[in-house]
Design a protein around this motif. Structure first.
Motif, PDB file in Angstrom:
ATOM      1  N   PHE A   1      -0.407  10.594  -6.717  1.00 30.02           N
ATOM      2  CA  PHE A   1       0.165   9.205  -6.157  1.00 30.02           C
ATOM      3  C   PHE A   1      -0.991   8.616  -5.556  1.00 30.02           C
ATOM      4  O   PHE A   1      -0.836   7.355  -5.837  1.00 30.02           O
ATOM      5  CB  PHE A   1       1.093   9.746  -5.024  1.00 30.02           C
ATOM      6  CG  PHE A   1       1.655   8.534  -4.414  1.00 30.02           C
ATOM      7  CD1 PHE A   1       2.327   7.772  -5.103  1.00 30.02           C
ATOM      8  CD2 PHE A   1       1.703   8.476  -3.035  1.00 30.02           C
ATOM      9  CE1 PHE A   1       2.886   6.549  -4.503  1.00 30.02           C
ATOM     10  CE2 PHE A   1       2.193   7.369  -2.333  1.00 30.02           C
ATOM     11  CZ  PHE A   1       3.117   6.487  -3.140  1.00 30.02           C
TER      12      PHE A   1
ATOM     13  N   ASP B   1       0.798  -1.335   0.081  1.00 33.52           N
ATOM     14  CA  ASP B   1       0.206  -0.207   0.008  1.00 33.52           C
ATOM     15  C   ASP B   1       0.864   1.250  -0.082  1.00 33.52           C
ATOM     16  O   ASP B   1       2.266   1.143   0.338  1.00 33.52           O
ATOM     17  CB  ASP B   1      -0.828   0.051   1.162  1.00 33.52           C
ATOM     18  CG  ASP B   1      -2.071  -0.930   0.960  1.00 33.52           C
ATOM     19  OD1 ASP B   1      -2.325  -1.226  -0.319  1.00 33.52           O
ATOM     20  OD2 ASP B   1      -2.940  -1.177   1.916  1.00 33.52           O
ATOM     21  N   LYS B   2       0.254   2.259  -0.130  1.00 35.95           N
ATOM     22  CA  LYS B   2       1.001   3.739  -0.417  1.00 35.95           C
ATOM     23  C   LYS B   2       1.021   4.572   0.539  1.00 35.95           C
ATOM     24  O   LYS B   2      -0.005   4.750   1.429  1.00 35.95           O
ATOM     25  CB  LYS B   2       0.571   4.394  -1.695  1.00 35.95           C
ATOM     26  CG  LYS B   2       0.646   3.579  -2.900  1.00 35.95           C
ATOM     27  CD  LYS B   2       0.082   4.305  -4.225  1.00 35.95           C
ATOM     28  CE  LYS B   2      -0.098   3.722  -5.628  1.00 35.95           C
ATOM     29  NZ  LYS B   2      -0.556   4.580  -6.695  1.00 35.95           N
TER      30      LYS B   2
ATOM     31  N   PRO C   1      -2.196   8.038  -2.457  1.00 33.13           N
ATOM     32  CA  PRO C   1      -1.938   7.043  -1.359  1.00 33.13           C
ATOM     33  C   PRO C   1      -3.023   6.570  -0.406  1.00 33.13           C
ATOM     34  O   PRO C   1      -4.070   6.971  -0.649  1.00 33.13           O
ATOM     35  CB  PRO C   1      -0.941   8.120  -0.573  1.00 33.13           C
ATOM     36  CG  PRO C   1      -1.532   9.478  -0.653  1.00 33.13           C
ATOM     37  CD  PRO C   1      -2.177   9.411  -2.205  1.00 33.13           C
TER      38      PRO C   1
ATOM     39  N   TYR D   1       6.161  -1.014   2.266  1.00 35.56           N
ATOM     40  CA  TYR D   1       5.127  -0.097   1.800  1.00 35.56           C
ATOM     41  C   TYR D   1       5.547   0.611   0.588  1.00 35.56           C
ATOM     42  O   TYR D   1       6.967   0.837   0.511  1.00 35.56           O
ATOM     43  CB  TYR D   1       4.258   0.754   2.488  1.00 35.56           C
ATOM     44  CG  TYR D   1       3.911  -0.046   3.818  1.00 35.56           C
ATOM     45  CD1 TYR D   1       2.736  -0.818   3.674  1.00 35.56           C
ATOM     46  CD2 TYR D   1       4.504   0.135   5.044  1.00 35.56           C
ATOM     47  CE1 TYR D   1       2.272  -1.289   4.750  1.00 35.56           C
ATOM     48  CE2 TYR D   1       4.044  -0.437   6.020  1.00 35.56           C
ATOM     49  CZ  TYR D   1       3.103  -1.340   5.855  1.00 35.56           C
ATOM     50  OH  TYR D   1       2.410  -2.033   7.017  1.00 35.56           O
ATOM     51  N   GLU D   2       4.710   1.165  -0.588  1.00 37.54           N
ATOM     52  CA  GLU D   2       5.163   2.156  -1.590  1.00 37.54           C
ATOM     53  C   GLU D   2       5.011   3.395  -1.053  1.00 37.54           C
ATOM     54  O   GLU D   2       4.143   3.908  -0.485  1.00 37.54           O
ATOM     55  CB  GLU D   2       4.464   1.835  -2.691  1.00 37.54           C
ATOM     56  CG  GLU D   2       4.760   2.459  -3.946  1.00 37.54           C
ATOM     57  CD  GLU D   2       3.983   2.539  -5.098  1.00 37.54           C
ATOM     58  OE1 GLU D   2       3.986   3.444  -6.044  1.00 37.54           O
ATOM     59  OE2 GLU D   2       3.091   1.565  -5.283  1.00 37.54           O
TER      60      GLU D   2
ATOM     61  N   GLU E   1       6.031   7.673  -1.353  1.00 39.30           N
ATOM     62  CA  GLU E   1       6.630   8.726  -1.955  1.00 39.30           C
ATOM     63  C   GLU E   1       6.614  10.017  -0.711  1.00 39.30           C
ATOM     64  O   GLU E   1       5.737   9.974   0.027  1.00 39.30           O
ATOM     65  CB  GLU E   1       5.890   9.316  -3.267  1.00 39.30           C
ATOM     66  CG  GLU E   1       5.817   8.266  -4.572  1.00 39.30           C
ATOM     67  CD  GLU E   1       5.353   8.955  -5.768  1.00 39.30           C
ATOM     68  OE1 GLU E   1       4.756   9.746  -5.874  1.00 39.30           O
ATOM     69  OE2 GLU E   1       5.473   8.001  -6.560  1.00 39.30           O
TER      70      GLU E   1
END
Length: 424
Positions: free
Chosen positions: A164, A112-113, A166, A138-139, A141
């Motif tokens: 993104f 998950d982001k 998220p 997790y992903e 940014e």
């Protein structure tokens, strides 16, 4: 606190413990995440609760003999609820990072982001750094502060969130000196149907005292440390709406931890009781006033402060303008040599290694606990300037060390009987 029994059993350890006590008494603690707790907190944390396993929660333990552990945890929860006004509080996390882990485990799946602030712009490892479990699970940014102002770029954050998409947006920081607009970050999270985690590890006490806006009731989850500006037992805390209570509790135990450190929970309980006193609000306001005075005086000496100042308990100094050939490491080591203990720190737009960065971070919680006022903090700023301006000048450092000794004597940590001073 004496170490007579330790000395009888382990003289080498007693030497180290007594050395640390003397180090704290004879130096100025300016690491923004550190503070001095009261005698009551120290007693609670060294209590017989260190012997007790209490897996589970009050009334639902996995072991017998937990009646007093239940009382201690319930007191900590009740006082935390009163301090911050949360619907649900979990006081078991061993640290702020474990508190964040509890939220991630409860609400996210691997992959998950997460959208969080870049570390060199004031974020924290547990918000998604690749060396931390978050960056590995997790992903991630990351958003940034505005390079011109040093303030969070809220519009940029929202645009980044929309691009993104998220699953969770993280606010709350380890080296951001300005008040956070949690409402705007919540709006950015709402716009993309993401959760909002507000990590108030550094400002827990400022929020409790009402000298910083609170994210409780705004963000979906609020985490924090309990040993920084709140000045309680060492550990972490999670606060959330009642709808998330069961998921959060299950993610802390058995999800991320086994038995809670009940002696630390006892330290939290008594520290929270102290924070509910009228004197604590005065303390928290003085922390901020002292940081503002420290920062203003450093600016008078030509130092550049990220964002131009502070609204909180810390200042972040960018040395590149005033001392381009002096790294944060050089400054930290020179200051520690004279008894001023702060830390090197990255700054926005960092051009050096994080292990030898361009800035220093200085905080006022521990100085304020010792009784420092604005004038005393200005004296410390003068010393910082003199040492950083001439880090290799032994005469300058000798004079500064003598002045640090005088300040420590003027604002002692211990009374004549060797007990910690009354912080109220």
């Amino acid at each position: 606190m004496n170490y007579e029994e330790v000395r009888r059993t382990d003289p080498a350890l007693a030497d180290a413990l007594e050395g640390e006590r003397e180090r704290q008494e004879d130096t100025l603690a300016m690491i923004a995440s550190e503070n001095h707790v009261s005698e009551a907190v120290l007693e609670a944390q060294s209590s017989e609760l260190t012997n007790k396993y209490a897996e589970g929660y009050p009334g639902e333990r996995y072991y017998a003999g937990c009646e007093y552990a239940d009382t201690v945890e319930e007191l900590a929860i009740e006082r935390a609820t009163e301090l911050w006004g949360a619907d649900h509080v979990n006081v078991q996390p061993h640290a702020g990072t474990q508190a964040n882990m509890g939220v991630y485990l409860a609400m996210l799946d691997p992959g998950d982001k997460i959208l969080s602030l870049e570390l060199e712009h004031g974020g924290h490892l547990s918000h998604g750094h690749p060396a931390n479990f978050t960056g590995q699970t997790y992903e991630v940014e990351q958003y940034e502060v505005d390079p011109e102002t040093g303030y969070i770029d809220y519009e940029g954050l929202r645009e980044h969130a929309e691009e993104f998409d998220p699953d969770i947006v993280v606010s709350g920081y380890s080296a951001y000196p300005r008040e956070v607009d949690f409402e705007r970050i919540q709006a950015a999270a709402d716009a993309v149907d993401a959760y909002h985690l507000a990590d108030i590890a550094h400002i827990t006490g400022l929020v409790a005292a009402g000298v910083h806006e609170s994210p409780v009731g705004v963000a979906d989850f609020v985490t924090g440390s309990t040993h920084k500006t709140i000045r309680a037992g060492r550990g972490g805390i999670i606060m959330c709406d009642e709808e998330y209570a069961d998921a959060i509790d299950a993610s802390v135990f058995p999800g991320a931890q086994g038995g809670p450190l009940m002696h630390n929970v006892a330290g939290k309980a008594v520290g929270f009781a102290e924070a509910l006193s009228p004197e604590f609000e005065s303390y928290a306001r003085q922390v901020v006033d002292n940081a503002e005075a420290l920062g203003a005086r450093l600016q008078e000496h030509g130092f550049s402060l990220v964002s131009g100042g502070t609204d909180t308990h810390l200042v972040l100094v960018d040395l590149r303008d005033s001392h381009p050939d002096t790294t944060g490491t050089v400054a930290e080591e020179a200051l520690e040599a004279v008894g001023i203990v702060l830390n090197k720190n990255t700054v926005p737009g960092e051009t050096r290694s994080p292990f030898d960065p361009s800035g220093i971070r200085a905080g006022t919680p521990a100085l304020t606990t010792r009784g420092f006022d604005e004038a005393a903090c200005e004296r410390v700023a003068d010393l910082i300037y003199r040492v950083v301006d001439s880090p290799d000048d032994e005469a300058v450092k000798a004079d500064a060390e003598a002045e640090v000794e005088a300040l420590c004597a003027e604002y002692p940590l211990y009374d004549r009987e060797g007990r910690l001073v009354d912080f109220e």
